[in-house]
Enzyme design. Structure first.
Site: not given
Ligand code: S3P
Length: 436
Positions: A21-22, A94, A166, A168, A314, A341, A345, A386
């Site tokens: 996914k990422s 997110g 994070s 993200q 995750d 999340k 969770r 999840r």
């Molecule tokens: C992700 C980072 C994670 C993860 C999310 C995907 C990403 O979040 O939980 O499912 O693709 O950068 P955080 O970095 O906010 O913890």
């Protein structure tokens, strides 16, 4: 939709799980602002990544889908995105919202980002704060979506120390940094997934990475490339646990991403006594991949090292189920991020495990779980993919049938989860909640 799961453990099999996914989100976003075409193979055709795809298309990027998982993004260059005519709906994702926010802060137009009930309840102050330090303006509803990113503002580079681990937020600041004057530097309190850094490099961006920091110069352009998306270790984790808990299974999962910033789940399961072998290690573009072989194992409880949390962020729903099936007690700490999340969770897992007869003591940043047997019963997934998938695995070794309510969001990250789980022996049926 609900899942009705009859007890039936996993059996030996060879499987492939969907794409990461990422990496899929990043391939679309970076491909969109690159010069030239980006060819993506192994794309995750789940709802989260399809929301990103639609958002990129709404900003004038031509995207060809040759089949569900093979895509060509015709990059428009770093300044080629066009103003979308409506709000960009990022569904449950997110990652899409936080990364997109960084990308949009440097554009010449205003844009509005929104999402579903879960996403519009999640904290966005964590991206708004650094972006505003760079000179961006992001309007929000008290730090929550919808967000309106005001365009046409000159951005300045920033040195930003993340208050939480994070990927993200790190990626958001790096993407904005591409549009800023000067050198942007991000410091992280713990190592988080580095897919953005790896992909930027393969697209010709020069960036420096040190112990706990990454920096890049603004003004750089990206060049389209070919991206092979590995299978998602976060999805493989459900199959791994089903194999571990079964009485006699040997399951091979092929071509899984084993980026060392993601493999905390393997390390934690190994320390619980799991029989997991990493076979045929190889590179798929910028990412390491391997086949993962998992054999039925007796798991033991332990105190999980909080240093591994950001490398398994995750996988705690899966790990809570592993703990509940292990011998003895398992203690988790350092998990405060899990409360923001797709659902809270820690609370969702604690209440679901209790509903299946497991003793759980919840703490603000973790839980202590006493291993036992799962009874039958009914658990809520709290609209969280999840949580739904983790309880499906628990149900495969329960003493009686388990109903898992509200599983539609499994489609966000693992399309075909039910079919794949049935193919390895689980008895999992999808049904309407009002069905007898
Ligand atoms: C992700 C980072 C994670 C993860 C999310 C995907 C990403 O979040 O939980 O499912 O693709 O950068 P955080 O970095 O906010 O913890």
């Amino acid at each position: 939709m609900d899942y009705l799961v009859q007890p039936a453990p996993a059996r030996s099999a060879s499987v492939t799980v969907p794409g990461d996914k990422s990496v899929s989100h990043r391939a679309l976003m970076l491909g969109s602002i690159a010069d030239g075409n980006t060819h993506i193979r192994g794309f995750l055709a789940g709802e989260d990544c399809l929301a990103t795809l639609a958002a990129c298309a709404a900003m004038g990027v031509e995207i060809d889908r040759h089949d569900a998982t093979t895509i060509t993004v015709h990059g428009v260059g770093r300044d080629g995105l066009e103003a979308p005519s409506a709000a960009l709906d990022l569904g449950n994702s997110g990652t899409a919202m936080r990364l997109m926010c960084g990308l949009l802060a440097g554009q010449g137009f205003d844009s509005t980002l929104t999402g579903d009930a879960s996403l519009t309840g999640r904290p966005m102050g964590r991206v708004i704060t650094p972006l505003e330090q760079m000179g961006a303006r992001v309007d929000s509803r008290d730090g929550k979506p919808p967000l309106t990113v005001r365009g046409g503002r000159a951005l300045d580079a920033v040195e930003y120390r993340l208050p939480m681990a994070s990927a993200q937020v790190k990626s958001c600041v790096l993407l904005a940094g591409l549009y800023a004057r000067g050198q942007t530097r991000v410091l992280e309190p713990a190592v988080t997934r580095d897919h953005t850094e790896r992909m930027l490099r393969t697209m010709g961006v020069s960036l420096d990475v040190g112990g706990g920091w990454v920096r890049l110069d603004g003004g750089q352009s990206l060049t389209g490339t070919a991206i092979r998306v590995p299978a998602d270790l976060s999805s493989a984790a459900f199959v791994m646990l089903a194999a571990l808990l079964a009485p006699d299974a040997d399951v091979l999962i092929e071509g899984v991403g084993i980026n060392p910033t993601r493999t905390g789940v393997i390390d934690i399961l190994l320390s619980m006594g799991a029989d997991i072998a990493i076979e045929r290690r190889r590179e798929a573009g910028a990412e390491p991949v391997a086949d993962i072989r998992v054999r039925s194992s007796r798991l033991r409880g332990l105190d999980v090292d909080p240093a591994l949390v950001s490398l398994a962020i995750d996988e705690f729903p899966v790990l809570f189920v592993a703990a509940a099936a292990a011998e003895g007690r398992t203690r988790f700490s350092g998990l405060a991020e899990l409360r923001v999340k797709e659902s809270d969770r820690i609370a969702a897992m604690a209440s679901g495990l209790r509903a299946l007869g497991i003793t759980v003591d919840e703490t603000p940043d973790g839980a202590s779980i006493a291993g036992g047997r799962f009874t039958g019963g009914r658990v809520e997934s709290h609209h969280d993919h999840r949580i739904a998938m983790a309880f499906s695995v628990a149900a495969s070794v329960a003493d009686a049938p388990v109903t898992i309510a509200d599983v539609d969001n499994v489609e966000t990250s693992f399309p075909g989860f039910d079919v794949l789980m049935r193919s390895i022996g689980l008895d999992l049926q999808t049904r309407r909640p009002d069905a007898a």
